[in-house]
Every structure is written in C-alpha cells, then in structure tokens.
Scaffold this motif. Structure first.
Motif, PDB file in Angstrom:
ATOM      1  N   MET A  19       0.765  -1.300   0.080  1.00  0.00           N
ATOM      2  CA  MET A  19       0.019  -0.025  -0.061  1.00  0.00           C
ATOM      3  C   MET A  19       0.936   1.239   0.051  1.00  0.00           C
ATOM      4  SD  MET A  19      -2.908   1.141   2.767  1.00  0.00           S
ATOM      5  CE  MET A  19      -1.917   1.447   4.037  1.00  0.00           C
ATOM      6  N   ILE A  20       1.896   1.284   0.695  1.00  0.00           N
ATOM      7  CA  ILE A  20       2.897   2.498   0.739  1.00  0.00           C
ATOM      8  C   ILE A  20       3.411   2.525  -0.444  1.00  0.00           C
ATOM      9  CG2 ILE A  20       4.986   3.202   1.719  1.00  0.00           C
ATOM     10  CD1 ILE A  20       4.282   1.728   4.434  1.00  0.00           C
ATOM     11  N   GLY A  26       3.236   5.830  -6.522  1.00  0.00           N
ATOM     12  CA  GLY A  26       2.339   6.399  -7.992  1.00  0.00           C
ATOM     13  C   GLY A  26       1.583   7.534  -7.996  1.00  0.00           C
ATOM     14  N   VAL A  27       0.691   7.766  -6.713  1.00  0.00           N
ATOM     15  CA  VAL A  27      -0.367   8.859  -6.446  1.00  0.00           C
ATOM     16  C   VAL A  27       0.472  10.102  -6.623  1.00  0.00           C
ATOM     17  CG1 VAL A  27      -1.752   9.927  -4.852  1.00  0.00           C
ATOM     18  CG2 VAL A  27      -1.979   7.457  -5.283  1.00  0.00           C
ATOM     19  N   ALA A  28       1.769  10.131  -5.644  1.00  0.00           N
ATOM     20  CA  ALA A  28       2.413  11.394  -5.944  1.00  0.00           C
ATOM     21  C   ALA A  28       3.129  11.579  -7.049  1.00  0.00           C
ATOM     22  CB  ALA A  28       3.630  10.922  -4.722  1.00  0.00           C
ATOM     23  N   GLU A  59     -11.873   8.368 -10.597  1.00  0.00           N
ATOM     24  CA  GLU A  59     -11.970   7.725 -11.793  1.00  0.00           C
ATOM     25  C   GLU A  59     -13.053   6.642 -11.535  1.00  0.00           C
ATOM     26  OE1 GLU A  59      -8.192   6.157 -13.283  1.00  0.00           O
ATOM     27  OE2 GLU A  59      -7.284   8.068 -13.185  1.00  0.00           O
ATOM     28  N   THR A  60     -13.689   6.134 -12.422  1.00  0.00           N
ATOM     29  CA  THR A  60     -14.774   5.055 -12.336  1.00  0.00           C
ATOM     30  C   THR A  60     -14.279   3.707 -12.416  1.00  0.00           C
ATOM     31  OG1 THR A  60     -15.373   5.120 -14.563  1.00  0.00           O
ATOM     32  CG2 THR A  60     -16.630   6.820 -13.296  1.00  0.00           C
ATOM     33  N   LEU A  90      -6.190   0.609  -7.405  1.00  0.00           N
ATOM     34  CA  LEU A  90      -7.344   0.823  -8.148  1.00  0.00           C
ATOM     35  C   LEU A  90      -8.124   1.623  -6.967  1.00  0.00           C
ATOM     36  CD1 LEU A  90      -9.651   0.124 -10.284  1.00  0.00           C
ATOM     37  CD2 LEU A  90     -10.006  -1.915  -9.094  1.00  0.00           C
ATOM     38  N   ILE A  91      -8.021   1.450  -5.682  1.00  0.00           N
ATOM     39  CA  ILE A  91      -8.586   2.242  -4.587  1.00  0.00           C
ATOM     40  C   ILE A  91      -8.180   3.581  -4.540  1.00  0.00           C
ATOM     41  CG2 ILE A  91      -8.667   2.370  -2.057  1.00  0.00           C
ATOM     42  CD1 ILE A  91      -8.255  -0.768  -1.813  1.00  0.00           C
ATOM     43  N   TRP A  92      -6.625   3.986  -4.876  1.00  0.00           N
ATOM     44  CA  TRP A  92      -6.291   5.151  -4.933  1.00  0.00           C
ATOM     45  C   TRP A  92      -6.864   6.020  -6.158  1.00  0.00           C
ATOM     46  CZ3 TRP A  92      -5.504   4.514  -0.251  1.00  0.00           C
ATOM     47  CH2 TRP A  92      -4.482   3.961   0.088  1.00  0.00           C
TER      48      TRP A  92
END
Length: 115
Positions: A17-18, A23-25, A90-91, A81-83
């Motif tokens: 998860m970390i 990728g989010v950043a 996003e859908t 996918l959760i992020w």
C-alpha cells in the motif's frame, strides 16, 4: 518453504500500500508545471515513499519466502485501483473488478501454502 503468518501478510499488504502511494505522488506531480514548487514537492514525496518502501521491503523479505512476498506484491493492483477512485475520482468498471478478484484469488492460493 516457511509458514507465513497472517501478521506477516498484513505487513506485506501495508508495504505494498505504501509503495502504491508513490504512484499517487507521481500522478499529482505530473499535473504541475515542470520544476515548480508543487512539482518538486510531489516528486520529493514520491522519493521519500520509495525510500521507506525499500527499507521496509528488505525487512519483510527476511520473514517470508521471496515467492510469497512477490505474490503479495501483485496486490498493488488493488491498492492502485482504490487510490484512483479515492484521489482521482476515476470510475470502476466490471473489468477492473474482475481483474482484481483474479489477482486476489491467486494471491490467496499462494498464501494458503497448499493447505
């Protein structure tokens, strides 16, 4: 093959998860003007996250077989996918959900150790 505890599996998932938060950043940085303060800040956050991940990952793979650790790493698909839903609105599609369920089933098979 070492018996893997549920605690270790939980730690593996926390580490994965970390890792996916990097990728989010990166995605947040990509939306900024190159070399602006927010751009550098998000990429700095990404590097810090990857550094933490690298250190903790080394500790985790001491506790379990490498094949089990990497099988659990495939759950990055679920976390990503959760992020995407949580941070970027996003859908989800049925294909997304089916893919994650297949990966989850495979990970559970590897974690079950043939029991």
């Amino acid at each position: 093959m070492k018996k893997i505890s549920w605690k270790t599996i939980g730690l593996l998932q926390l580490v994965v998860m970390i890792y996916t938060l990097s990728g989010v950043a990166a995605k947040l940085a990509s939306g900024q003007e190159a070399f602006s303060f927010p751009f550098l800040m998000f990429y700095g956050i990404e590097i810090v996250i990857l550094g933490i991940y690298a250190i903790v990952w080394q500790q985790i793979i001491k506790r379990c077989d490498l094949s089990v650790a990497y099988a659990n790493r495939s759950m990055a698909i679920l976390w990503s996918l959760i992020w995407t839903v949580a941070f970027f609105r996003e859908t989800l599609t049925l294909k997304n959900i089916a893919g994650v369920l297949i990966v989850f089933a495979g990970t559970m098979i590897v974690n079950s150790d043939g029991e």
